[in-house]
Enzyme design. Structure first.
Site, PDB file in Angstrom:
ATOM      1  N   ALA A 100       0.781  -1.237   0.000  1.00 49.34           N
ATOM      2  CA  ALA A 100       0.000   0.000   0.000  1.00 49.34           C
ATOM      3  C   ALA A 100       0.815   1.292   0.000  1.00 49.34           C
ATOM      4  CB  ALA A 100      -0.924   0.003   1.204  1.00 49.34           C
ATOM      5  N   ALA A 101       2.001   1.265   0.617  1.00 46.85           N
ATOM      6  CA  ALA A 101       2.728   2.527   0.811  1.00 46.85           C
ATOM      7  C   ALA A 101       3.287   3.057  -0.518  1.00 46.85           C
ATOM      8  CB  ALA A 101       3.869   2.311   1.795  1.00 46.85           C
ATOM      9  N   PRO A 102       3.321   4.386  -0.731  1.00 50.67           N
ATOM     10  CA  PRO A 102       2.951   5.470   0.195  1.00 50.67           C
ATOM     11  C   PRO A 102       1.461   5.807   0.228  1.00 50.67           C
ATOM     12  CG  PRO A 102       3.800   6.412  -1.815  1.00 50.67           C
ATOM     13  CD  PRO A 102       3.876   4.918  -1.991  1.00 50.67           C
ATOM     14  N   GLY A 103       0.613   4.942  -0.324  1.00 54.50           N
ATOM     15  CA  GLY A 103      -0.814   5.111  -0.092  1.00 54.50           C
ATOM     16  C   GLY A 103      -1.602   5.788  -1.200  1.00 54.50           C
ATOM     17  N   GLY A 104      -0.992   5.965  -2.352  1.00 53.91           N
ATOM     18  CA  GLY A 104      -1.708   6.604  -3.469  1.00 53.91           C
ATOM     19  C   GLY A 104      -3.035   5.917  -3.750  1.00 53.91           C
ATOM     20  N   ASP A 148      -0.592  -4.361  -5.869  1.00 54.05           N
ATOM     21  CA  ASP A 148       0.261  -3.460  -6.658  1.00 54.05           C
ATOM     22  C   ASP A 148       1.694  -3.710  -6.179  1.00 54.05           C
ATOM     23  OD1 ASP A 148       0.801  -1.233  -8.349  1.00 54.05           O
ATOM     24  OD2 ASP A 148       0.772   0.130  -6.636  1.00 54.05           O
ATOM     25  N   CYS A 201       3.749  -1.116 -12.792  1.00 55.44           N
ATOM     26  CA  CYS A 201       4.223  -0.016 -13.631  1.00 55.44           C
ATOM     27  C   CYS A 201       5.399  -0.514 -14.462  1.00 55.44           C
ATOM     28  CB  CYS A 201       4.587   1.193 -12.794  1.00 55.44           C
ATOM     29  SG  CYS A 201       5.790   0.833 -11.515  1.00 55.44           S
TER      30      CYS A 201
HETATM   31  N1  SAH Z   1       0.330   0.948  -4.075  1.00 54.07           N
HETATM   32  C1  SAH Z   1       1.274   2.002  -3.740  1.00 54.07           C
HETATM   33  C2  SAH Z   1       2.638   1.769  -4.384  1.00 54.07           C
HETATM   34  C3  SAH Z   1       3.233   0.435  -4.032  1.00 54.07           C
HETATM   35  S1  SAH Z   1       4.883   0.191  -4.601  1.00 54.07           S
HETATM   36  C4  SAH Z   1       0.680   3.338  -4.145  1.00 54.07           C
HETATM   37  O1  SAH Z   1      -0.179   3.385  -5.026  1.00 54.07           O
HETATM   38  O2  SAH Z   1       1.064   4.356  -3.566  1.00 54.07           O
HETATM   39  C5  SAH Z   1       5.179  -1.392  -3.963  1.00 54.07           C
HETATM   40  C6  SAH Z   1       5.222  -1.453  -2.458  1.00 54.07           C
HETATM   41  O3  SAH Z   1       5.418  -2.818  -2.085  1.00 54.07           O
HETATM   42  C7  SAH Z   1       6.360  -0.685  -1.801  1.00 54.07           C
HETATM   43  O4  SAH Z   1       5.829   0.275  -0.939  1.00 54.07           O
HETATM   44  C8  SAH Z   1       7.137  -1.736  -1.025  1.00 54.07           C
HETATM   45  O5  SAH Z   1       7.577  -1.288   0.227  1.00 54.07           O
HETATM   46  C9  SAH Z   1       6.095  -2.809  -0.850  1.00 54.07           C
HETATM   47  N2  SAH Z   1       6.628  -4.171  -0.617  1.00 54.07           N
HETATM   48  C10 SAH Z   1       7.704  -4.779  -1.175  1.00 54.07           C
HETATM   49  N3  SAH Z   1       7.842  -6.043  -0.723  1.00 54.07           N
HETATM   50  C11 SAH Z   1       6.829  -6.243   0.165  1.00 54.07           C
HETATM   51  C12 SAH Z   1       6.422  -7.333   0.963  1.00 54.07           C
HETATM   52  N4  SAH Z   1       7.096  -8.493   0.927  1.00 54.07           N
HETATM   53  N5  SAH Z   1       5.345  -7.190   1.748  1.00 54.07           N
HETATM   54  C13 SAH Z   1       4.665  -6.028   1.771  1.00 54.07           C
HETATM   55  N6  SAH Z   1       4.985  -4.957   1.037  1.00 54.07           N
HETATM   56  C14 SAH Z   1       6.055  -5.064   0.237  1.00 54.07           C
END
Ligand code: SAH
Length: 423
Positions: A239-243, A309, A359
Site C-alpha cells: 500500500a505505501a505510500p498510499g496513493g 500493486d 508499472c
Molecule cells: N500501491 C502504492 C505503491 C506500491 S509500490 C501506491 O499506489 O502508492 C510497492 C510497495 O510494495 C512498496 O511500498 C514496497 O515497500 C512494498 N513491498 C515490497 N515487498 C513487500 C512485501 N514483501 N510485503 C509487503 N509490502 C512489500
C-alpha cells in the site's frame, strides 16, 4: 568563461564531490546527444525480453522513456473538495488545468517542452532522483547534490547534470554551496530552464490542505477498475505510500473497511504523512508486514476485494534520465509477485475480486503472472474502460480482458492492469 561572477579558474570536468574529494564525470551534454543505449544499460537478456513485447517498436519504446507523461495528473480528494471547486481555485491561480474525460476526480495539466536548455561552463551534479525532478522543472535541494564543478559559488549560472552527464536544466546558485551542503537541506539552485515543465504544486495552500494527490493516470484508473464499494472489506497488500489506498477511501466515502499492508518502514512513514495531510487517517488500518504471508499471519482476514500493486522492475516509469537493469531482476521480480498472488487468493472470500497492477512492461511480470493466477484458481474478468489505453498483448486467452499502457503510444507510464475473480 560564461556563467559565474569573477570566475578565476576553469570549470571543466573535475568536480568537487561532497566526499571524498575530486571525481571525473562524462562531459555534460543535452539528453538528445546521447544514444539510448548509453542511457539505458540493459543486459542482452532484458533487451530480448523487451523486444518480445515491442518488436519493431523497441527503439521507439526505449526513446520514449526519456519523455515525461504528456499530461501531469492530480487526483482530487473528494472527501475534502469537489473536483469543480478545486479546478476553479487552481485556474484562479493561473494554472491551465482540465478535468479528465473519463475519471471525474482526475485533473490534469499539460506538460510543456522540450525546451532548449542554455549551456554554461559550471555545473552541479545531482542524483538520479533529483535529476528526474529537475528535468520537469524542480529546484535543486541539498540532499540531491552529488558534486560541483570547481568554480561553483553563489550567483553562478549553472547546468544541472545527472551522474551520467545528462544536462537536465539550467539555473542560478542561490546560496554559498558549502553552507547549504553543510546544513543538508534547502535550495542550492533555483531552476530557470528545464528540459520539460510540469506545474510545481507542493508549495500551494491547496496541497497543504490535502485537496489533492499527485498520481499517474494509470494508477488512478487502477482503483477505478477495483470499484471499491461502501460496506466492503478491502485489502491493499502493497500500500505505501498510499496513493491507491487513499483513493479507495475517497471512493467509498470512508464507509468501507480498508486494511493496508506494507513491508517498508520508511515508506510507511510517508504513507502516514499522506494520510494525515489528506485527513484520512481514521479510515485505514495500517500494518507493517511481509504481505506474501498474509493468510498465515492474519488468518482472520476475509476480503471482498484485494488490490495487489506489488514491487516490480518499474520499466514503464517515465521520465528516466538513465537506467540500469538486468534480465535477472525481471525474473526475481516475477517470482516474488507470484507469492503475493497466492496470499491474495487465500485472504479473499469466494467470489472476491483482486486487481493486479504494475508499472512495468515485461510479459514475465504481467501476462505470466496472470497465467499463474489462473492456475492458482482465479478467473480473468474484463477490466472495462474500453476507450482508455490498449488491450493486452496478443496471443493470450485473456488478451482482450486486460489493460496495458505504452509510453510511446499513450504518453503515460508503461502500465498493466488485470481484474481477477476467485472462483
Ligand atoms: N500501491 C502504492 C505503491 C506500491 S509500490 C501506491 O499506489 O502508492 C510497492 C510497495 O510494495 C512498496 O511500498 C514496497 O515497500 C512494498 N513491498 C515490497 N515487498 C513487500 C512485501 N514483501 N510485503 C509487503 N509490502 C512489500
Amino acid at each position: 568563461m560564461r556563467g559565474c561572477p569573477s570566475q578565476d579558474k576553469g570549470g571543466g570536468l573535475k568536480i568537487r564531490w561532497r566526499r571524498p574529494a575530486w571525481v571525473q564525470i562524462p562531459p555534460p551534454a543535452p539528453i538528445d546527444s546521447f544514444s539510448i543505449y548509453d542511457l539505458f544499460k540493459y543486459d542482452e537478456g532484458l533487451i530480448e525480453c523487451l523486444r518480445r513485447v515491442y518488436g519493431k517498436d523497441f527503439n521507439d519504446f526505449l526513446r520514449s522513456l526519456t519523455s515525461p507523461p504528456r499530461r501531469y495528473y492530480i487526483r482530487v480528494n473528494t472527501l475534502r473538495i469537489n473536483p469543480g471547486d478545486l479546478l476553479d481555485l487552481l485556474r484562479d491561480k493561473g494554472f491551465r488545468v482540465y478535468v479528465d474525460e473519463v475519471i471525474e476526480e482526475a485533473l490534469y495539466f499539460v506538460v510543456e517542452g522540450p525546451f532548449k536548455v542554455p549551456i554554461v561552463d559550471e555545473f552541479v551534479v545531482v542524483d538520479k532522483f533529483a535529476a528526474e525532478s529537475v528535468y520537469l522543472g524542480a529546484n535543486v535541494y541539498a540532499p540531491g547534490v552529488l558534486g560541483l564543478s570547481s568554480g561553483v559559488r553563489k550567483g553562478c549560472e549553472v547546468n544541472i547534470v545527472s551522474p551520467k552527464g545528462v544536462i537536465v536544466g539550467y539555473g542560478v546558485v542561490v546560496e554559498e554551496p558549502d553552507k547549504v551542503l553543510e546544513r543538508g537541506r534547502g535550495i542550492l539552485v533555483k531552476t530557470l530552464v528545464s528540459y520539460y515543465k510540469a506545474p510545481k504544486l507542493h508549495e500551494l495552500e491547496e496541497y497543504r490542505l490535502g485537496y489533492f494527490y499527485e498520481q499517474a493516470y494509470p494508477s488512478i484508473l487502477t482503483v477505478r477498475v477495483l470499484n471499491p464499494l461502501p460496506g466492503e472489506v478491502i485489502v491493499d497488500m502493497c500500500a505505501a505510500p498510499g496513493g491507491k489506498t487513499t483513493h479507495i477511501v475517497e471512493l467509498t466515502k470512508g464507509k468501507a473497511r480498508v486494511i493496508a499492508f506494507d513491508h517498508s518502514k520508511k515508506k510507511l512513514e510517508k504513507f502516514r504523512d499522506n494520510l494525515r495531510r489528506l485527513g484520512l487517517e481514521e479510515f485505514v488500518e495500517v500494518y507493517r508486514t511481509d504481505s506474501r504471508y498474509l493468510h498465515l499471519d492474519y488468518p482472520w482476514l476475509k476480503a471482498d476485494k484485494v488490490l495487489l500493486d506489488p514491487p516490480c522492475t518499474a520499466l514503464g516509469v517515465i521520465p528516466k534520465v538513465h537506467d540500469e537493469k538486468r534480465y535477472i531482476d525481471v525474473v526475481n521480480s516475477r517470482e516474488y509477485q507470484k507469492q503475493f498472488i497466492k496470499s491474495g487468493y487465500h485472504i479473499l472470500k469466494p467470489g472476491g475480486i483482486l486487481v493486479y497492477s504494475t508499472c512495468t512492461v515485461t510479459i514475465e511480470e504481467n501476462e505470466e503472472i496472470i497465467d499463474f493466477a489462473r492456475k492458482v484458481g482465479f478467473k480473468v474478468i474484463d477490466v472495462g474502460f474500453e476507450n482508455v489505453g490498449s488491450r493486452g498483448l496478443e496471443g493470450y486467452e485473456f488478451s482482450d480482458l486486460v489493460l496495458r499502457f505504452h509510453p510511446h503510444v499513450h504518453g503515460t507510464t508503461g502500465y498493466f492492469i488485470a481484474l481477477l475473480k476467485k472462483t
